[in-house]
Design a protein around this motif. Structure first.
Motif, short mmCIF file in Angstrom:
data_model
loop_
_atom_site.label_atom_id
_atom_site.label_comp_id
_atom_site.label_asym_id
_atom_site.label_seq_id
_atom_site.Cartn_x
_atom_site.Cartn_y
_atom_site.Cartn_z
N ARG A 131 0.81 -1.21 0.00
CA ARG A 131 0.00 0.00 0.00
C ARG A 131 0.84 1.27 0.00
N SER A 132 1.97 1.23 0.67
CA SER A 132 2.75 2.45 0.84
C SER A 132 3.73 2.72 -0.29
N ILE A 133 4.01 1.72 -1.12
CA ILE A 133 4.97 1.91 -2.21
C ILE A 133 4.29 1.55 -3.53
N CYS A 232 27.29 -0.77 9.28
CA CYS A 232 26.72 0.56 9.06
C CYS A 232 25.69 0.82 10.15
N ARG A 233 25.65 2.03 10.65
CA ARG A 233 24.70 2.40 11.68
C ARG A 233 23.52 3.14 11.05
N ALA A 234 22.35 2.96 11.66
CA ALA A 234 21.16 3.63 11.14
C ALA A 234 20.24 4.00 12.30
N SER A 235 19.46 5.02 12.09
CA SER A 235 18.45 5.41 13.08
C SER A 235 17.09 5.41 12.41
N HIS A 236 16.07 5.17 13.21
CA HIS A 236 14.70 5.22 12.73
C HIS A 236 14.03 6.45 13.34
N GLU A 237 13.62 7.37 12.49
CA GLU A 237 13.04 8.61 12.97
C GLU A 237 11.65 8.80 12.37
N LEU A 238 10.75 9.31 13.17
CA LEU A 238 9.40 9.61 12.69
C LEU A 238 9.45 10.90 11.87
N SER A 239 8.83 10.85 10.70
CA SER A 239 8.91 11.99 9.78
C SER A 239 7.60 12.75 9.72
N GLY A 240 6.95 12.96 10.88
CA GLY A 240 5.66 13.62 10.89
C GLY A 240 4.54 12.60 10.92
N TYR A 241 3.40 12.96 10.33
CA TYR A 241 2.28 12.03 10.32
C TYR A 241 1.42 12.27 9.08
N VAL A 242 0.61 11.26 8.77
CA VAL A 242 -0.36 11.38 7.67
C VAL A 242 -1.70 10.89 8.18
N PRO A 243 -2.81 11.37 7.61
CA PRO A 243 -4.12 10.84 8.01
C PRO A 243 -4.25 9.37 7.63
N PRO A 248 -0.30 13.83 2.17
CA PRO A 248 1.10 14.22 2.39
C PRO A 248 1.47 14.18 3.87
N VAL A 249 2.76 14.09 4.14
CA VAL A 249 3.24 14.07 5.51
C VAL A 249 3.08 15.46 6.13
N VAL A 250 2.51 15.52 7.31
CA VAL A 250 2.29 16.77 8.04
C VAL A 250 3.30 16.84 9.18
N PRO A 251 3.93 17.99 9.42
CA PRO A 251 4.90 18.09 10.52
C PRO A 251 4.29 17.76 11.87
N HIS A 336 -4.23 9.31 13.04
CA HIS A 336 -3.02 9.68 12.32
C HIS A 336 -2.07 8.49 12.29
N VAL A 337 -1.25 8.45 11.26
CA VAL A 337 -0.27 7.38 11.09
C VAL A 337 1.11 8.02 11.03
N ALA A 338 2.05 7.50 11.82
CA ALA A 338 3.39 8.07 11.90
C ALA A 338 4.37 7.18 11.13
N PRO A 339 4.78 7.58 9.91
CA PRO A 339 5.72 6.77 9.14
C PRO A 339 7.15 6.92 9.65
N LEU A 340 7.90 5.83 9.60
CA LEU A 340 9.30 5.82 10.02
C LEU A 340 10.20 6.15 8.84
N GLU A 341 11.24 6.93 9.11
CA GLU A 341 12.23 7.25 8.09
C GLU A 341 13.57 6.67 8.51
N LEU A 342 14.22 5.96 7.62
CA LEU A 342 15.49 5.31 7.91
C LEU A 342 16.63 6.23 7.48
N ARG A 343 17.57 6.48 8.40
CA ARG A 343 18.71 7.34 8.10
C ARG A 343 20.00 6.60 8.42
#
Length: 360
Positions: A131-133, A232-243, A248-251, A336-343
């Motif tokens: 659904r998301s991709i 390799c190191r990575a962090s998972h950060e929330l990138s805002g939220y969507v309904p 679109p992602v809302v801050p 609201h749904v909070a998507p994770l962003e991988l950095r």
């Protein structure tokens, strides 16, 4: 079920101190030695060719872990898929479909154009990815080789991503990515049933790349059995939220001053709640459900009661949970749904290994 799961985790982590608890743990530790030996023999048999390893015609990337639970496999698979698709490649994800009711049968969840399964059939993660991709091919099945052949026959993808596939040695992989939680890379260091490890630590030797996830700072992590494996190191950060309905992602700052209820049915709900706090979302109440909760009447009723009791104006949850909430949207109100962003700390290291797959 939730109480049994909590008891088991407390037992293997040594938090249960009763005499009966200690005796049970000793029994489990004895069983874990047998389990670890079986897993070593299994891996050895595959390495010698005593057990067959089948191949697909295109590169296969396996993403998996040693410790059961949430290490960020789904966000990593999603990041890989989006990266390849941005280069114009057709990507197929092959998943076991854990939590779905298809009983291991081969089933095309998405052909890149349409979705052909429900969360109950496919499981949480496969449907979330589909659904998301947009444009992603997702197939579930216990036999990942047959699932890949189905994808080749119908869609002819350029690359396969084997979701939760580190232990699935029956399928040849061109890149083995092992995910380990930066905070507890080996949990308590014991295999099932006296711990949460799927294999003994020596299995790290099969990895081509180790990705330390959920890294919060630059502290060093001590990993056994490591020689020349790139890390390799990575962090998972929330990138805002969507309904819940999409958009679109809302801050996160847009929720400032509003009363909210956060909930999750994942392996580590506390990590999601902590991430919300760090992103600037401060829920007045939280509710944790067991991993892969189906969100039936009991769960929805519990959410409605707590939302009323906490005077919450909105609900916020994970992408994984959200895929099963659409039938209940009218009862739950604002979700609201909070998507994770991988950095990544060193994205060049990842890019170099991925690009090398298509130069062979």
């Amino acid at each position: 079920m939730a109480d049994m799961e909590r008891y088991y985790k407390e037992l293997v982590e040594g938090k249960r101190k009763g005499t009966a608890d200690r005796c049970l743990l000793v029994l489990l530790i004895g069983c874990s030695y047998i389990y670890a030996l079986v897993m070593r023999l299994r891996a050895f048999a595959y390495s010698l060719g005593l057990l067959p390893v089948r191949r697909l015609d295109k590169p296969v990337i396996a993403v998996g872990n040693l410790v059961a639970g949430g290490t960020g496999k789904t966000p990593t698979v999603a990041w890989l898929a989006r990266r390849f698709m941005a280069q114009g490649k057709l990507v197929a994800v092959l998943s076991r479909g854990y939590g779905g009711n298809l009983a291991g049968a081969i089933h095309m969840v998405s052909d890149g154009q349409n979705i052909h399964a429900t969360p109950e059939e496919a499981g949480d993660e496969p449907l979330l990815l589909a659904r998301s991709i947009p444009g992603l091919i997702v197939i579930v099945g216990a036999d990942r080789h047959r699932a890949g052949l189905l994808a080749q026959e119908r869609c002819n993808p350029d690359v396969f991503i084997l979701d939760d596939g580190f232990q699935h040695m029956a399928l040849h992989r061109d890149l083995n990515i092992l995910l380990m939680d930066c905070e507890r890379p080996l949990a308590n260091g014991r295999t099932f049933p006296a711990g949460l490890m799927r294999e003994p630590p020596s299995a790290m030797g099969r990895a081509d790349l180790i990705l330390l996830t959920r890294c919060k700072d630059n502290r060093q992590v001590s990993l056994p059995f490591m020689t020349d494996k790139p890390v390799c190191r990575a962090s998972h950060e929330l990138s805002g939220y969507v309904p819940l309905s999409g958009g679109p992602v809302v801050p996160s700052s847009d929720l400032s001053g509003k009363r909210g209820l956060a909930f999750a049915g994942i392996a580590d709900p506390a990590s999601f709640f902590d991430s919300l706090e760090k992103s600037g979302v401060h829920p007045v109440a939280t509710l944790a459900f067991p991993d892969h909760s189906d969100y039936g009447e009991d769960e929805i009723a519990a959410l409605c009661r707590l939302m009323t009791a906490s005077r919450s104006e909105y609900l916020i949850t994970t992408e994984k949970d959200a895929v099963k909430l659409h039938p209940h949207a009218s009862r739950l109100g604002t979700v609201h749904v909070a998507p994770l962003e991988l950095r990544f700390s060193d994205p060049g290291m990842i890019d170099a290994r991925l690009d090398a797959l298509f130069r062979r």
